[in-house]
Design an enzyme around this catalytic site. Structure first.
Site, PDB file in Angstrom:
ATOM      1  CG  ASP A 244      -2.005  -1.040   1.143  1.00  0.00           C
ATOM      2  OD1 ASP A 244      -2.364  -1.434   0.020  1.00  0.00           O
ATOM      3  OD2 ASP A 244      -2.477  -1.478   2.207  1.00  0.00           O
ATOM      4  CG  ASP A 268      -2.726   3.025   2.901  1.00  0.00           C
ATOM      5  OD1 ASP A 268      -3.753   3.652   2.623  1.00  0.00           O
ATOM      6  OD2 ASP A 268      -2.747   1.951   3.529  1.00  0.00           O
ATOM      7  CG  ASP A 272      -2.141   1.457   8.178  1.00  0.00           C
ATOM      8  OD1 ASP A 272      -2.198   2.533   8.816  1.00  0.00           O
ATOM      9  OD2 ASP A 272      -2.630   1.315   7.047  1.00  0.00           O
ATOM     10  NE  ARG A 324      -8.941   5.847   8.226  1.00  0.00           N
ATOM     11  CZ  ARG A 324      -8.939   4.865   7.337  1.00  0.00           C
ATOM     12  NH1 ARG A 324      -7.823   4.217   7.082  1.00  0.00           N
ATOM     13  NH2 ARG A 324     -10.055   4.541   6.706  1.00  0.00           N
TER      14      ARG A 324
END
Length: 446
Positions: A244, A268, A272, A324
């Site tokens: 990603d 991205d 994560d 986020r």
């Protein structure tokens, strides 16, 4: 018909030649345009089989990595009390109140005892030892010419080794990775003492591994890579599909500590963590110029992420961030003593019933009157999220910022989501003033 000697020689030569060709065809030695695809599929099947075995093995490791949060709290609070008492006695004249930094930064000879860092972790990822029990590996070469056969002295050659390693850098360097950097377990990447950038190419992948520390790196401008062969260990490489473009991708892994890095401008996410990853601490990082900053949890339907326990502490969420910080699913998330100075949509979001315990953070809302709320329940009706355990305790809410709590006010769920004692939000500026990569040089205090 009578054959001349020359004709007989030519005939015999032709027979030998045809025999050689047939043998070569039988052994696949002849150049064949389909060979590369066949080899690719063969490598892919081998890699998939290897990864499936590692996934199964890591599922058991990750389940065992889930901690009794009450014990974590007790251990951390005791460490913090001891740390405070030592500061009162003058042992830490440079003390900031940040328990990670006060553990090692006050030592002017930190470069002679680098592995001391492994004893300074806090929160759910505090047991990540990285390469503490291995030898030092000095990266001398910034190149990444061949992801299948990396040169000795390169970062890729270091991280794929099976033995524990504490990886350091001989000099300042910019490393442009041709493909994602697939790490092996028990590794520390320690950028202290050099100005190290991983940028403009692939970035870091932690897939079905454990015990990794990543400290002191500039990671930025990461790009999607893939559809290529990449080595993951000295004995194995395989076909990788498209990545990603995360700065740090944590996939089915545990005992991970991401500390004092500067992260920005990736394709991205910046960090994560998905697919049952757990026992993670993300601390002292500076994050900037990015949209979807941090995703913790694979999907609403992936229930193995109920194992996830993540501490997010002493980070500075800075300029150019949109949303986020983090976005959570299913697990337990302790967001403590961070400085949120910028967001455009929201700071903390989630779905699928995560427990979020926000303690002692400083939230500075943007000027936009429609973006003052710290929290966002993603694609979920209120009659479903009203029972989720989200709370704010001791947070400093500035410029109209507000946190929408839900669930039980003083539930045991919050104890389970706590991983260290929060300090007063009035101390956040001091504790996060050195977030990101530190200006450490050898034989000099950081």
């Amino acid at each position: 018909m009578k054959l001349t000697p020359n004709a007989i020689s030519s005939f015999l030569f032709l027979i030998l030649l045809l025999g050689s060709v047939a043998a070569a065809l039988h052994s696949n030695d002849v150049i064949n345009p389909r060979n590369s695809e066949t080899e690719k599929l063969k490598n892919q099947r081998s890699y998939n089989s290897s990864m499936a075995a590692r996934e199964k093995e890591m599922e058991a490791v990750n389940e065992n990595a889930v901690q009794d949060p009450e014990e974590v709290i007790s251990h951390i609070e005791m460490s913090m009390r001891n740390n405070t008492e030592r500061r009162k006695l003058g042992y830490f004249s440079c003390g900031t109140g940040n328990p990670i930094d006060d553990c090692w930064r006050c030592d002017p000879n930190w470069h002679r005892n680098r592995k001391r860092l492994a004893d300074c972790g806090i929160g759910f990822g505090r047991n990540a030892i990285g390469g503490r029990d291995g030898r030092y590996y000095v990266v001398t070469d910034s190149r990444d010419d061949d992801p299948v056969n990396p040169r000795p002295g390169t970062l890729r050659h270091a991280v794929i080794q099976t033995a524990p390693l504490w990886i350091v850098f001989k000099r300042d360097m910019v490393i442009q990775l041709k493909q994602e950097l697939i790490m092996n377990s028990f590794k520390t990447i320690d950028g202290r003492g050099a100005n190290v950038h991983i940028a403009y190419g692939g970035c870091l992948t932690l897939q079905f591994i454990s015990n990794v520390i990543i400290h002191g790196l500039h990671i930025h401008d990461c790009k999607p890579t893939g559809n290529a062969l990449v080595r993951s260990s000295p004995s194995h490489y395989g076909w990788r599909t498209m990545a990603d473009g995360d700065a740090v991708s944590i996939f089915g892994s545990s005992h991970i500590w991401i500390d004092h890095n500067s992260l920005s401008k990736c394709a991205d996410g910046l960090v994560d963590a998905v697919m049952g990853s757990t026992a993670i601490t993300i601390s002292n990082n500076h994050l900037a110029h990015h949209n979807e900053v941090m995703l913790l949890g694979h999907s609403d339907s992936y229930f193995r992420d109920k194992l996830m326990q993540v501490t997010i502490a002493y980070n500075h969420f800075g300029k150019g961030l949109i949303q986020r910080m983090p976005r959570c699913r299913h697990g337990y998330f302790h967001v403590v003593n961070n400085d949120y100075t910028h967001w455009e949509m929201y700071a903390i979001g989630g779905s699928a019933g995560p427990t979020i315990n926000s303690q002692g953070n400083r939230y500075l809302a943007p000027a936009n009157p429609f973006a003052k709320e710290v929290t966002k329940r993603v694609d979920t009706a209120e009659n479903r999220w009203h029972g989720w355990n989200w709370r704010s305790e001791g947070d400093l809410l500035l410029n109209g910022a507000y946190f929408t709590p839900s669930g039980a006010g003083a539930s045991a769920s919050y104890a389970r989501a706590s991983s260290l004692g929060a300090k007063s939000s009035s101390m956040v500026g001091t504790m996060t003033s050195n977030a990101g990569v530190l200006s450490c040089r050898r034989a000099r205090q950081c």
